[in-house]
Each structure stands twice: as C-alpha cells, then as structure tokens.
Design a protein around this motif. Structure first.
Motif, PDB file in Angstrom:
ATOM      1  N   UNK A 522      50.752  43.072  48.068  1.00  0.00           N
ATOM      2  CA  UNK A 522      49.823  44.019  47.453  1.00  0.00           C
ATOM      3  C   UNK A 522      50.168  45.446  47.855  1.00  0.00           C
ATOM      4  N   UNK A 523      50.150  46.325  46.881  1.00  0.00           N
ATOM      5  CA  UNK A 523      50.348  47.747  47.141  1.00  0.00           C
ATOM      6  C   UNK A 523      49.081  48.461  46.691  1.00  0.00           C
ATOM      7  N   UNK A 524      48.771  49.586  47.345  1.00  0.00           N
ATOM      8  CA  UNK A 524      47.604  50.367  46.925  1.00  0.00           C
ATOM      9  C   UNK A 524      47.995  51.361  45.836  1.00  0.00           C
ATOM     10  N   UNK A 579      41.730  46.000  36.555  1.00  0.00           N
ATOM     11  CA  UNK A 579      43.085  46.043  36.021  1.00  0.00           C
ATOM     12  C   UNK A 579      44.082  45.461  37.019  1.00  0.00           C
ATOM     13  N   UNK A 580      45.205  45.011  36.480  1.00  0.00           N
ATOM     14  CA  UNK A 580      46.258  44.389  37.302  1.00  0.00           C
ATOM     15  C   UNK A 580      47.583  45.008  36.926  1.00  0.00           C
ATOM     16  N   UNK A 581      48.342  45.362  37.943  1.00  0.00           N
ATOM     17  CA  UNK A 581      49.671  45.927  37.743  1.00  0.00           C
ATOM     18  C   UNK A 581      50.637  45.064  38.535  1.00  0.00           C
ATOM     19  N   UNK A 582      51.766  44.732  37.940  1.00  0.00           N
ATOM     20  CA  UNK A 582      52.693  43.865  38.661  1.00  0.00           C
ATOM     21  C   UNK A 582      54.145  44.191  38.304  1.00  0.00           C
ATOM     22  N   UNK A 596      55.308  42.580  43.353  1.00  0.00           N
ATOM     23  CA  UNK A 596      54.440  43.600  43.942  1.00  0.00           C
ATOM     24  C   UNK A 596      53.277  43.780  42.970  1.00  0.00           C
ATOM     25  N   UNK A 597      52.066  43.729  43.496  1.00  0.00           N
ATOM     26  CA  UNK A 597      50.907  43.835  42.604  1.00  0.00           C
ATOM     27  C   UNK A 597      49.941  44.891  43.115  1.00  0.00           C
ATOM     28  N   UNK A 598      49.177  45.397  42.189  1.00  0.00           N
ATOM     29  CA  UNK A 598      48.042  46.251  42.556  1.00  0.00           C
ATOM     30  C   UNK A 598      46.850  45.763  41.747  1.00  0.00           C
ATOM     31  N   UNK A 599      45.766  45.472  42.431  1.00  0.00           N
ATOM     32  CA  UNK A 599      44.528  45.033  41.769  1.00  0.00           C
ATOM     33  C   UNK A 599      43.547  46.191  41.806  1.00  0.00           C
ATOM     34  N   UNK A 609      42.821  37.645  38.339  1.00  0.00           N
ATOM     35  CA  UNK A 609      43.862  36.710  37.875  1.00  0.00           C
ATOM     36  C   UNK A 609      45.236  36.992  38.441  1.00  0.00           C
ATOM     37  N   UNK A 610      46.242  36.566  37.681  1.00  0.00           N
ATOM     38  CA  UNK A 610      47.634  36.692  38.117  1.00  0.00           C
ATOM     39  C   UNK A 610      48.515  37.223  36.989  1.00  0.00           C
ATOM     40  N   UNK A 611      47.906  37.762  35.951  1.00  0.00           N
ATOM     41  CA  UNK A 611      48.697  38.274  34.839  1.00  0.00           C
ATOM     42  C   UNK A 611      49.386  37.170  34.063  1.00  0.00           C
TER      43      UNK A 611
END
Ligand SMILES: O=C(O)c1ccc(O)c(O)c1
Ligand SMILES: [Mg+2]
Length: 634
Positions: A522-524, A579-582, A596-599, A609-611
């Motif tokens: 996880x990234x901020x 929102x989800x970024x991956x 790498x994800x940002x929730x 979720x997991x996209x």
C-alpha cells in the motif's frame, strides 16, 4: 459429536475411500450402493474392512423409488428391499436410507406412503433393522422434510425414522425452524452438505456442486441450532456429491470434510442460541492483525537479483541473521526476508519451486489459539531446529507446502527481529518510495485446492469470504476468491483456473505447485511512488491506451486524472466506499511480481475490493510483457 461420511463423497476405490475416512478421524461411514456393487468382494468383506478401520457402518444407501407405488411395482419394491436387508445383515449396518420416490408411476398420497413405510418397517424389525425416510428436493410427491416427517409420524413404527439432509431442506428454501418441532428420537440420521448459492436446477446442483460445510453459502449454523433443539444426538454424516471431489485426493477431501464439521460445530457452540449448551472444543478464531513478513527462498544468484529488484522498489537492507544466510529488507511496516541459506526449509523450497515465497508471517491476536485450532482442524504444523538463542516461531503448512508463521503483538513473539537478526539501519538502496504495508497477498492454486484453502483460512482465523469472481485471462478463465480480516488488516486472494494456459495455470505447472504469486503493497500516494520507482530504474507494467479511453467514459473522470493514470500506468476502480489505484511490476524470475495500491475513502471506510474489473487488462499486459530484466538499470 459423532461424525460420518458417505463413500460417494470421495474419489478412489472402496478401500482407498475407507482408509481416507478413517485417517481423517470419522466415527462412521455410509456405504453407497454403487461403491458396494463395484467392489470385488462380498458384503462381509466390506463389513470387516469397515470395522477393522475402527469405523461404524452408519447406513446403506440409497434405496430408491419405494413408497406409493401401484401393483405390480409395489410388490417388486418390497422384494428389492428384502434383498437389500440381506446385504445389510452381512455388512453389519442397521439403517437403510429410503429416499422419496421420483418415479412417474408413483401415486402420491401421504397415507399410502405411510402405510408402505410402516410395512417396510415391520419387515425391517424382523431382522433387527431400521429404515430412514428422506425427502429429495426433486421427489415426485414428497420433496419437503415436513411432508417426509408427516409420513414417518403416520407410519408410527419404531423401526421407521426420518432422515434430514441439509441440502434438500435449504436448497428448497424450507424454513429450518420447522425442524424444531420434530422429536429428536424420531430422526434416524442427519446428513450435512453445504452448497454454493447458484440459481440452477436442484438435482444438478445437488449431484455436482455440493461441498463441505463452510465451503459454500448455506446457513448450516441455523440448521444445526434448529436440530439441537430437537435433542437429536446421532451422527452428523457428510454426503457430498461433487465433481471435483470425485476426481481429487480422497485423503484431502476427507480431511476437508472433518475440518468443515469441526468448524461448523465450533460456530454452533459459540452462537448466542446454543440449545444444547455445547462447549467449544477450541479457542475462538484469532484475528489476523497484519502481515509481519514475507520470506523469499532464493539461491545466491537470485538473491543478488532480488536485492536489486527490491532496492528499486525502495526497500533497504535492515538486518542480517545471526547464524544463516538470511537478510531482512524493510520499508514502512513491510518486512521482506531474503533467505539464501543452504539448509533448512527455505532451501528445500527453493530446490522444489525455484525462487519463490516460501513463508508468510501473520500477526494474530492469539498465537497459541491459532496453533490449537490448527490441531483440531487437521492443519499440519511445522517445526525445524533453530540455533541456540534463536526464536522458534510457530508455523503451519500453508498453500503448496509453504509456511504460515504466527507472531503476536505482545509477549516473546512480539519482536522477532531483534532476537534473530543483527539490525543495522543501512539504507543501502535508493531510498523509500512510499510503501507502507502489505495490502494483500495473492496465491495461485489448482482448482481442487481452492475450496480446501478457503475453508482452512476461514476456519482457522477470523477471515471472511467475499463473493467469488471469474476473471478472463488470455489463456482461459481464472476463478478468484478473496478473504479479508476485520478492517482489512490482512487480505488474501486465492486464484485458480482449470486451464493450464492462464497465468495461474502456468504458475502451477512451471513451478511445481501452488504458492504466492504476488504481493501488493500500500502506498499513500501511488503517483509519487511510481515516479520514485521509475527514477530507480524500475518501469511499471505497461497498460494499453484503450484501457484509459474506456475508463474515461466509464467513470466520467476528470481528464487531468485520466492523463495522470495513463502517464503512470496506474489502473483505476471505484466502489460505494471509495477509489482504488493499482500498478504492477513486471514478474521477477518469471515467478512472482508485486503490486502497488492506494485505497481512497469517499467518507468512512475506503474502497474494499481488488480491482477485479482491471484484472483482465493486467493479465493480458503480463502475457505480452517480458519478465523484469533481473537487475534494474540505475
Ligand atoms: O442424488 C441422489 O439421488 C441422492 C441420493 C441419496 C441421498 O441421501 C441424497 O441426498 C441424494
Ligand atoms: Mg441425502
């Protein structure tokens, strides 16, 4: 609680089935007629095999199309029954399961059925036998246990009882509360099966998709609570018709069944309404609190490559093991262990699988509780010799023979690092890129193993199942089952596919078995993280333009955001929570990769979720993309 299982639930010949049943610790077995008919030996031989294994022969089944027939079919049905009674006497079983008639010639009529059962009960009594009557969900005239019970009640014979089967009751939507008014001593046997919630023909669902308790969606705890109210004290017998299980390992399936029953009764004992006052046989499910570490098995060469890869991802070496060729690499709360020692578990794992994740460390609320549950739930534990003064971290066998270690927030297992490692905050690499913690772990396994691990994770620890999703890979469909701990402290995604050409399928065949295929951090601030990673010479997995053109309209995004996503090869998703970024790395040694994800949260909790909608795009990109050049350019 006494447990039993029907032979139809397992693959193999009768001998293999029986030995698997005994090995899993069942008390009894229901002999399916087909397993008897295809056995090269008489009923006495079967009876001896069963008793030599210490098992009770709980029932012989099924006896079909009996009640409510006109003549001459009726007389023939009684003659058939007498022949079954002969077999049962030699087998050494007292109970014949009679399932409700499906024949188009059967006449219906509750009193006619009751009279037939009464006469059959009378004949059974002469031989010291009993019959149990079960409503099949697709029975011609009787398809509901309430009608079956009325027939048994009217038959009014001590040698005629009712057989309940969770599947037939729940699949038909018959209220389980109706069981509470049945006297427990009139219930001859209770069969237990779970099933997925699928909108399909009840016979097809029953014959192909039943599964072990805890593997499906049926409210079995409610059923058992209602059953407990009746005072029933007999066997709980698994009867699981399942195509995968018929083809799988009988030992694994039998162990899964036992695990499912133990977990079911644990839930009943812990429920608020616990009519029989059952006592839990093990501590409560510990909560997973976080991923403490991920351990990689490598050799010297791949260790050097992995250091380069992890350095590019912003990790730095933070410690060296006191006695082994093992290093700790760190960033934020993420601990990665690079194990290139020539001895021990990691080395054997490297020999079998090549560079791989050989162990995971989970922080849980109660390590002792987790290990105690593992014992009750037939999950093997693992120990190996440790050097003097070093910590022995309790472990169980996880997916593909890998290990899951347990540590906890307080006590001797709270700080494993300062005991076994010489810690040095040598930043070594290029510096932190903003990775904070492990967001999730994705494991690939064979189709057959997916139910095993879903049940194992959820029975052992406080993991909750999410809905299964199917994901398209260029090589076929991948089925994905996500599990999460409370608050998302630990998330695990299990992937499997029946095709050998999907990424999941290739993972299994090329690397000798199941295991962890990717780890998400996880990234901020994912865009800053991607820029820092690129500055370190590590390019994210390239995502095609078509994707960005599509999400633009799908989510109605700000053009500036779409441009930023496109520039950084970041995928996007949104749910009711946020929102989800991956983004992904390329694969390391063609074996595993990182995400790498940002929730982000709209209000309260963040995206959950997991996209899944992005997974096909990622899988296609990976199928096109060459593996990571092993040492990143600097
Ligand atoms: O599918 C069947 O025919 C069948 C037979 C016996 C049972 O106990 C049952 O639940 C189903
Ligand atoms: Mg049944």
């Amino acid at each position: 609680m006494k447990t039993s299982i029907a032979t139809v639930s397992l693959s193999g010949d009768l001998e293999e089935k029986l030995s698997a049943i005994a090995a899993a610790g069942f008390d009894g077995v229901e002999i399916f007629e087909n397993d008897f008919l295809t056995f090269d030996g008489g009923p006495r031989d079967v009876g001896r095999m069963v008793s030599d294994l210490g098992l009770a022969c709980v029932a012989f089944q099924p006896f079909r199309d009996f009640e409510g027939l006109p003549e001459p079919e009726r007389a023939r049905a009684f003659a058939r029954a007498e022949r079954k009674f002969d077999v049962m006497e030699e087998l050494g079983t007292k109970l014949l399961l009679v399932c409700s008639n499906v024949s188009p010639v059967s006449l219906g009529g509750i009193d006619r059925a009751a009279a037939d059962l009464r006469e059959l009960g009378e004949r059974a009594a002469k031989r010291g036998l009993t019959i149990g009557y079960e409503a099949l969900a697709w029975g011609r005239h009787v398809s509901d246990h309430r009608d079956a019970w009325e027939i048994v009640r009217r038959a009014d014979h001590p040698n005629v009882g009712l057989i309940l089967d969770t599947y037939h009751t729940i699949a038909r939507g018959v209220p389980v509360e109706s069981i509470r008014s049945i006297p427990g001593d009139r219930i001859a046997l209770v069969q237990v099966a779970d099933a997925p919630k699928l909108d399909m023909d009840l016979l097809q669902l029953s014959r192909h998709f039943r599964c072990m308790p805890g593997q499906g969606d049926y409210p079995l705890v409610d059923f058992m609570q209602a059953l407990d109210a009746t005072g029933y004290d007999g066997m709980l017998s698994l009867e699981i018709f399942n195509d995968q299980f018929r083809a799988g390992s009988p030992r694994q399936t039998a162990a899964d069944g036992k695990r499912g029953l133990v977990f079911l009764m644990d839930q009943v004992a812990r429920s608020k309404t616990n009519p029989r006052g059952r006592k839990p046989a093990m501590p409560a499910r510990p909560a997973p609190l976080g991923v403490e570490f991920i351990e990689f098995a490598v050799d010297e060469d791949t260790a050097a490559q992995l250091r380069g890869f992890l350095g590019g991802l912003g990790f730095h070496k933070a410690g060296t093991h006191r006695s082994k060729a093992v290093e700790l690499w760190r960033q934020g709360a993420v601990n990665l262990v690079i194990n290139s020692d020539k001895e021990g578990f990691a080395h054997s794992s490297y020999i079998v699988h090549g560079p791989s994740v050989c162990a995971i460390g989970l922080r849980v609320s109660d390590v002792e509780g987790a290990m105690a549950r593992a014992r009750e739930l037939l999950v093997p534990s693992f120990t190996q010799a440790v050097g003097s003064g070093e910590l022995e971290i309790p472990a169980i066998r996880g997916v593909g023979g890998s290990l899951i270690h347990f540590v906890e927030p307080t006590g001797p297992l709270a700080d494993i690092w300062s005991v076994d490692f010489t810690l040095s905050d040598d930043t070594g690499g290029a510096g932190d890129i903003g990775l904070k913690r492990v967001d999730h772990i994705a494991q690939s396994m064979s189709y057959e193993e997916m139910l095993t691990w879903t049940l194992t994770y959820t029975a052992l620890l406080d993991f909750e199942k999410e809905a299964q999703v199917d994901i398209t890979d260029p090589g076929g469909l991948v089925r994905s089952q996500a599990l999460h701990a409370p608050g998302g402290a630990v998330r695990v995604v299990l992937n499997s596919s029946q095709s050998a050409k999907t990424q999941s399928g290739r993972f299994l065949s090329e690397f000798f078995g199941a295991g962890t295929q990717h780890v998400a951090f996880e990234s901020a601030d994912i865009f800053a993280t991607v820029r820092a990673m690129k500055a370190n010479g590590l390019e994210p997995l390239p995502i095609p333009d078509n994707y960005y053109d599509d999400i633009d309209v799908r989510f109605g995004l700000d053009p500036a955001l779409v441009a930023e996503l496109r520039d950084h090869d970041v995928l996007y998703d949104r749910d009711g929570d946020g929102e989800y970024f991956q983004t992904y790395t390329r694969t390391f040694a063609d074996r595993f990769f990182f995400e790498i994800v940002e929730r982000r949260a709209d209000g309260g909790r963040a995206y959950q979720g997991f996209g899944a909608a992005n997974a096909p795009v990622r899988l296609a990109a990976q199928a096109r993309s060459a593996p990571e050049p092993t040492v990143p350019r600097r």
